[in-house]
Every structure is written in C-alpha cells, then in structure tokens.
Write an enzyme that holds these catalytic residues in place. Structure first.
Site, PDB file in Angstrom:
ATOM      1  N   GLU A   2       1.256   0.142  10.348  1.00  0.00           N
ATOM      2  CA  GLU A   2       0.118  -0.419   9.962  1.00  0.00           C
ATOM      3  C   GLU A   2      -0.783   1.003  10.934  1.00  0.00           C
ATOM      4  OE1 GLU A   2      -1.111  -2.669   8.177  1.00  0.00           O
ATOM      5  OE2 GLU A   2      -0.096  -4.526   9.114  1.00  0.00           O
ATOM      6  N   GLY A  20      23.013  -1.310  33.253  1.00  0.00           N
ATOM      7  CA  GLY A  20      23.940  -1.856  32.192  1.00  0.00           C
ATOM      8  C   GLY A  20      24.074  -3.234  31.160  1.00  0.00           C
ATOM      9  N   LEU A  35       0.784  -1.192   0.355  1.00  0.00           N
ATOM     10  CA  LEU A  35       0.097   0.100   0.057  1.00  0.00           C
ATOM     11  C   LEU A  35       0.745   1.358   0.126  1.00  0.00           C
ATOM     12  CD1 LEU A  35      -2.980   1.277  -0.102  1.00  0.00           C
ATOM     13  CD2 LEU A  35      -2.199   1.038   2.629  1.00  0.00           C
TER      14      LEU A  35
END
Length: 390
Positions: A370, A347, A133
C-alpha cells in the site's frame, strides 16, 4: 506476581451492535483462524474457506452500505475488526483489507446499476477480490503503468501485466487500473474484471519470506475483453479512484500492523511469566520489563493513530496525511515489536515452534505494501508543505 494473562484490548465501540460484531470477529478469529494458522503458513496453504466464512458472516463488507449487503459500520469499527483478524493470522487480516480495497471503486465511484449488480455478491456472496495497480516496472511510480485498455465497440480489450497482486490467481474479481489515454495519471481508467475472464492468467505465486499462506502473483492480461458496463467511473478518472482507495487501504494495513504487534506482545508476555532463569521468572528482570513497556507503548500509540484517522474518514473530513502517518508509524512499530519479541524469547523465538519468528517475517511486508514507508513520508511532507511543493 499476578498470574493473569495479557489484558484484553479495550475497544472503542460506539454501539451494542458493534460490540456484538466484535464478539463475533473474536470468536471466528480464535475458532477458525488461530488453531491452524501455523500449519497453513508452513505449508503455504491459502485458507480460502475462512474468507468464505467471513463473507457469509457479513464480515467482508463491514464499512459498506447495508443497501448492497454491507455492514454499515463506521471505519473505526471495521478497522478494529481487521486488527483482531490480523492478530490471529496476518494472511486473513491483510486479505480482508485487500478485499475491502478491491470493493472500494464500485462502492464509491460505481453507478447505481453497477452497485446493485455487483456489490451484494462482492460483499456477502462468498466472492473474494484483488486489486491490480502495481506492475513489474511501476510500483511506487504507479502513474507510469503500462497495462492498456483499448475500446472495441461496446467492449474494452486489456493487455499487459500486473505484479504483486494479493490473491492473484485465486480472486473471483479484480479492480484493474489500465491506461486508456496518454501518459501520466490522467490517462488511467478503472475496470472490474472477473477472475475467470478469458485471456486472464496468473503466474506461479511469488516465494516470499513471510505471509506464505497468502498467494502473491503476477497477472497477465492477453486480450481480456470486458464490457463498457464494467468500466468504473469516467475515462481518465482511474488514478483518482486508485488514490482514494489507497488512503483507506493504508488504514487497513495500519490496523493489521497493530494486530500482529499485539499478538507478539501477548506471546512475549506469556513467555516471560513462565520462563525461569536464575531461580525466578525472567519477567522479574528489569531490562526485559522495560522492553515489554516499550512494546506496549508503541502498540497503544499506533492504535490511537489509526483510530484518529478513521474518525476523520467517518466524519467525511480529509484524512490522507493521517492515513499515511498511521501506516508509516504502525508498520515501523510492528517491525520493532516483533523483533523485540523474538529477542525476548531468545533461541526459542528463532524457531518455528514459537509464532514470534513468523510474526517478525510477516511484519516486514507491512512496511512495503500500500505504498512503501518512504512513499508515506512523501505523502505526509507534501501535505504539510502544500501542493506547490515538489
């Protein structure tokens, strides 16, 4: 203090078949995905063999009709399977959601002949799909796409470029939205294009901060010819088909977000139990316990939200607003939860030796795909205010 690990997620599974299915999903996730996911992501290696296994096992067609090789499962079951896969590896979870999205047009808007011809291989024949799309100049403004399909006798000839295509260059088929008429949403039509069609080429995969095992690439259509029998729906119906698919696809992304959040919580919980500071496990410190509580609450809320939207879909009721809410909330929560997981590991959380740094990098994309979360807010507000609002 109890030594047991994170409690298993309590699933909302309506039948014995669904419970057996989830056991299979969990087994595949733990045996085939989790052991190699770190190495695959570090190497940028796409686990195609996992998708082949999912397809052959019937796990790539769960929400579709058994008549065409699907699993005939309600969406609320399918989404929980996606969550399990995403918890083991987001590349596989998102890939499963994208494949389901790519099958939606044929399964929902295709003719009887198209469903019979294509769906069995798409759902259980080892094929993998992509969804085309977005374009370089039309992302959130999808109706402005420029890829064009021109009628030539019994064929259509497609020219243009699609962008940000998950599985770009490795998919066996693509659902492609192209312009066949005038400007705007009404001039767009959907097509099913084979991945090996002459004239279809993929650019080099994008170099991404996360989900490095999942190829994302531009696709170039240079005179790609497809027969009219591969046109899905009516001419000009493509944008409606795209939006219908995206409502369901957003729920898939919401489930993926909950899955990666759950994985981050589990990792952080285990670490807090084991790590000793000042002569005792750091899980004893109230400030860290509160962080875990907040993380778990966001996960449970997100899971409830996507399942509520899925129930509406399963009942045939409107669910667009709820799907947008689920995608928005769950992906934002995933970013917060994974960031907190890194903080809890200190860390160590910032190194590739522990998976939470990967969770944090992977989670970011869920706020973008999306439809960005800004677009989700537009969808939600428009539904609340009515179609006359702008």
């Amino acid at each position: 203090m109890p030594e047991s690990g994170p409690q298993p997620v309590e699933r909302n599974l309506p039948t014995e078949e669904a419970r057996d299915l989830m056991s299979l999903v969990r087994e595949v996730a733990q045996r085939e995905i989790a052991p190699t996911v770190n190495e695959d992501e570090l190497a940028g290696r796409f686990p195609r063999e996992v998708f082949t296994l999912l397809s052959r096992s019937g796990l790539l067609g769960l929400p579709y009709s058994e008549e065409y090789g699907g699993g005939d499962q309600p969406y609320k079951v399918y989404l929980q399977a996606v969550e399990e896969l995403a918890a083991a590896g987001l590349t596989v979870g998102v890939g499963t959601s994208v494949h389901t999205l790519a099958c939606h047009a044929v399964a929902t808007f295709g003719t009887k002949e198209q469903r019979t011809s294509h769906l069995p291989e798409m759902l259980g024949g080892g094929l993998l799909g992509g969804y085309c799309l977005s374009e370089p100049a039309s992302g959130s403004d999808a109706a402005a796409l420029r890829t064009r399909a021109v009628r030539d006798g019994d064929d259509w000839v497609i020219d243009g470029t699609k962008a940000w295509i998950t599985h770009g260059g490795v998919a066996d088929f693509y659902t492609v939205l192209a312009r066949t008429g005038g400007e705007g949403a009404k001039g767009i039509t959907a097509f099913l294009v084979p991945g090996d069609a002459p004239g279809l080429t993929a650019a080099a995969p994008e170099k991404k901060m996360g989900m490095t095992g999942s190829p994302t690439a531009q696709l170039h259509f240079d005179g790609v010819r497809v027969p009219d029998s591969r046109r899905i729906g009516e001419e000009g119906q493509g944008f409606r088909i795209a939006l219908d698919a995206l409502d369901s696809g957003r729920l898939g992304i919401a489930a993926c977000a909950v899955g990666i959040s759950q994985a981050a919580l589990d990792e952080a919980t285990g670490y807090l139990r084991q790590r000793q500071q000042f002569g005792r496990p750091i899980a004893d410190f109230q400030g860290l316990r509160f962080m875990l509580a907040d993380m778990a609450t966001q996960i449970e809320a997100g899971r409830a939200l996507y399942l509520a939207a899925a129930r509406l879909r399963d009942q045939g009721r409107p669910f667009s607003r709820q799907a947008a809410m689920a995608k928005l909330f769950c992906s934002d929560a995933a970013m917060r939860v994974t960031t907190d997981a890194v903080q809890l590991l200190g860390g160590y959380g910032y190194t590739v030796d522990f998976p939470v740094e990967r969770f944090m990098r992977d989670a970011k994309v869920l706020q973008i795909v999306e439809g960005t979360n800004q677009v989700q807010r537009v969808v939600i507000a428009r539904d609340l205010l009515g179609p006359e609002s702008r």
